[in-house]
Design a protein around this motif. Structure first.
Motif, PDB file in Angstrom:
ATOM      1  N   ARG A 190       0.832  -1.207   0.000  1.00  0.00           N
ATOM      2  CA  ARG A 190       0.000   0.000   0.000  1.00  0.00           C
ATOM      3  C   ARG A 190       0.866   1.256   0.000  1.00  0.00           C
ATOM      4  O   ARG A 190       0.624   2.193  -0.753  1.00  0.00           O
ATOM      5  N   THR A 191       1.885   1.283   0.856  1.00  0.00           N
ATOM      6  CA  THR A 191       2.780   2.447   0.913  1.00  0.00           C
ATOM      7  C   THR A 191       3.554   2.586  -0.389  1.00  0.00           C
ATOM      8  O   THR A 191       3.710   3.686  -0.916  1.00  0.00           O
ATOM      9  N   THR A 192       4.041   1.470  -0.916  1.00  0.00           N
ATOM     10  CA  THR A 192       4.806   1.516  -2.164  1.00  0.00           C
ATOM     11  C   THR A 192       3.955   2.068  -3.299  1.00  0.00           C
ATOM     12  O   THR A 192       4.404   2.924  -4.062  1.00  0.00           O
ATOM     13  N   LEU A 193       2.712   1.606  -3.416  1.00  0.00           N
ATOM     14  CA  LEU A 193       1.827   2.122  -4.459  1.00  0.00           C
ATOM     15  C   LEU A 193       1.480   3.587  -4.228  1.00  0.00           C
ATOM     16  O   LEU A 193       1.370   4.366  -5.184  1.00  0.00           O
ATOM     17  N   ALA A 194       1.313   3.983  -2.969  1.00  0.00           N
ATOM     18  CA  ALA A 194       0.956   5.370  -2.649  1.00  0.00           C
ATOM     19  C   ALA A 194       2.067   6.342  -3.020  1.00  0.00           C
ATOM     20  O   ALA A 194       1.808   7.530  -3.221  1.00  0.00           O
ATOM     21  N   MET A 195       3.305   5.858  -3.134  1.00  0.00           N
ATOM     22  CA  MET A 195       4.413   6.743  -3.504  1.00  0.00           C
ATOM     23  C   MET A 195       4.204   7.380  -4.867  1.00  0.00           C
ATOM     24  O   MET A 195       4.720   8.461  -5.142  1.00  0.00           O
ATOM     25  N   SER A 196       3.421   6.725  -5.722  1.00  0.00           N
ATOM     26  CA  SER A 196       3.172   7.288  -7.047  1.00  0.00           C
ATOM     27  C   SER A 196       1.911   8.152  -7.086  1.00  0.00           C
ATOM     28  O   SER A 196       1.566   8.699  -8.121  1.00  0.00           O
ATOM     29  N   MET A 197       1.237   8.285  -5.949  1.00  0.00           N
ATOM     30  CA  MET A 197       0.016   9.100  -5.892  1.00  0.00           C
ATOM     31  C   MET A 197       0.332  10.484  -5.335  1.00  0.00           C
ATOM     32  O   MET A 197       1.195  10.630  -4.482  1.00  0.00           O
ATOM     33  N   ASN A 198      -0.388  11.448  -5.820  1.00  0.00           N
ATOM     34  CA  ASN A 198      -0.211  12.805  -5.311  1.00  0.00           C
ATOM     35  C   ASN A 198      -0.733  12.902  -3.878  1.00  0.00           C
ATOM     36  O   ASN A 198      -1.712  12.247  -3.527  1.00  0.00           O
ATOM     37  N   PRO A 199      -0.090  13.723  -3.070  1.00  0.00           N
ATOM     38  CA  PRO A 199      -0.620  13.955  -1.725  1.00  0.00           C
ATOM     39  C   PRO A 199      -2.006  14.589  -1.816  1.00  0.00           C
ATOM     40  O   PRO A 199      -2.324  15.264  -2.786  1.00  0.00           O
ATOM     41  N   ASP A 200      -2.812  14.345  -0.808  1.00  0.00           N
ATOM     42  CA  ASP A 200      -4.116  14.990  -0.729  1.00  0.00           C
ATOM     43  C   ASP A 200      -4.441  15.228   0.743  1.00  0.00           C
ATOM     44  O   ASP A 200      -3.555  15.141   1.585  1.00  0.00           O
ATOM     45  N   ARG A 201      -5.712  15.510   1.042  1.00  0.00           N
ATOM     46  CA  ARG A 201      -6.081  15.800   2.438  1.00  0.00           C
ATOM     47  C   ARG A 201      -5.768  14.650   3.374  1.00  0.00           C
ATOM     48  O   ARG A 201      -5.508  14.849   4.549  1.00  0.00           O
ATOM     49  N   SER A 202      -5.822  13.421   2.876  1.00  0.00           N
ATOM     50  CA  SER A 202      -5.666  12.270   3.758  1.00  0.00           C
ATOM     51  C   SER A 202      -4.332  11.550   3.621  1.00  0.00           C
ATOM     52  O   SER A 202      -4.052  10.628   4.369  1.00  0.00           O
TER      53      SER A 202
END
Length: 168
Positions: free
Chosen positions: A17-29
């Motif tokens: 989950r963390t590895t995949l989130a590295m490619s996502m833009n930050p947001d409110r959460s």
């Protein structure tokens, strides 16, 4: 940096989950925290708030550990979360003594341990056929066909479904 941590610790520092989130833009959460040095990164933390619970994973390059980098990184995560969550869960992989000491020094308690069990499938007697609905991505062999108890079925959930594909 993550590869160097894995080589030093014998386990990857981040879950999928963390590895995949590295490619996502930050947001409110969700936020990414990076400690750069020259042209490289010496530490990373990923944090996410879901409801009133926040979760984070962090790692520090082995050559930069024991210098306060991890503590400052965790402080940044805690500051960002602020009152948005009533609980912060920080995941540590590998049950490393250094991670346990770090967490304890920062006031964290160990509340959950996950174990991964596996075995070789060499010589496993794969069924000659699988029940209808199980899909085609399963190996077959010479063992008796797989069958389900009366009243059970196999199927797949569609997008957004609440049940994973499989039999039950």
């Amino acid at each position: 940096m993550a590869r160097r941590c894995e080589e030093a610790d014998g386990i990857a520092p981040f879950n999928e989950r963390t590895t995949l989130a590295m490619s996502m833009n930050p947001d409110r959460s969700r936020r990414h925290f990076v400690v750069p040095l020259n042209d490289s990164m010496v530490a990373y933390a990923g944090a996410e708030v879901v409801g009133d619970v926040a979760e984070a994973e962090l790692a520090v390059d082995p050559d930069h550990r024991g210098k306060g980098v991890g503590g400052r990184l965790l402080d940044a995560v805690v500051d960002w979360i602020g009152p948005a969550a009533s609980e912060l869960r920080v995941w540590g992989h590998g049950d490393l003594p250094s991670s346990a000491r770090f967490a304890e020094a920062r006031g964290f308690d160990r509340v959950r341990v996950l174990f991964q069990f596996s075995r070789s499938l060499e010589g496993f007697p794969w069924p000659a056929a699988w029940p209808e609905g199980a899909g085609r991505n399963w190996p077959v062999g010479d063992a008796p066909a797989a069958s389900l108890p009366a009243g059970s079925a196999c199927g797949r959930s569609g997008p957004g479904g609440t049940r994973p594909s499989g039999c039950g």
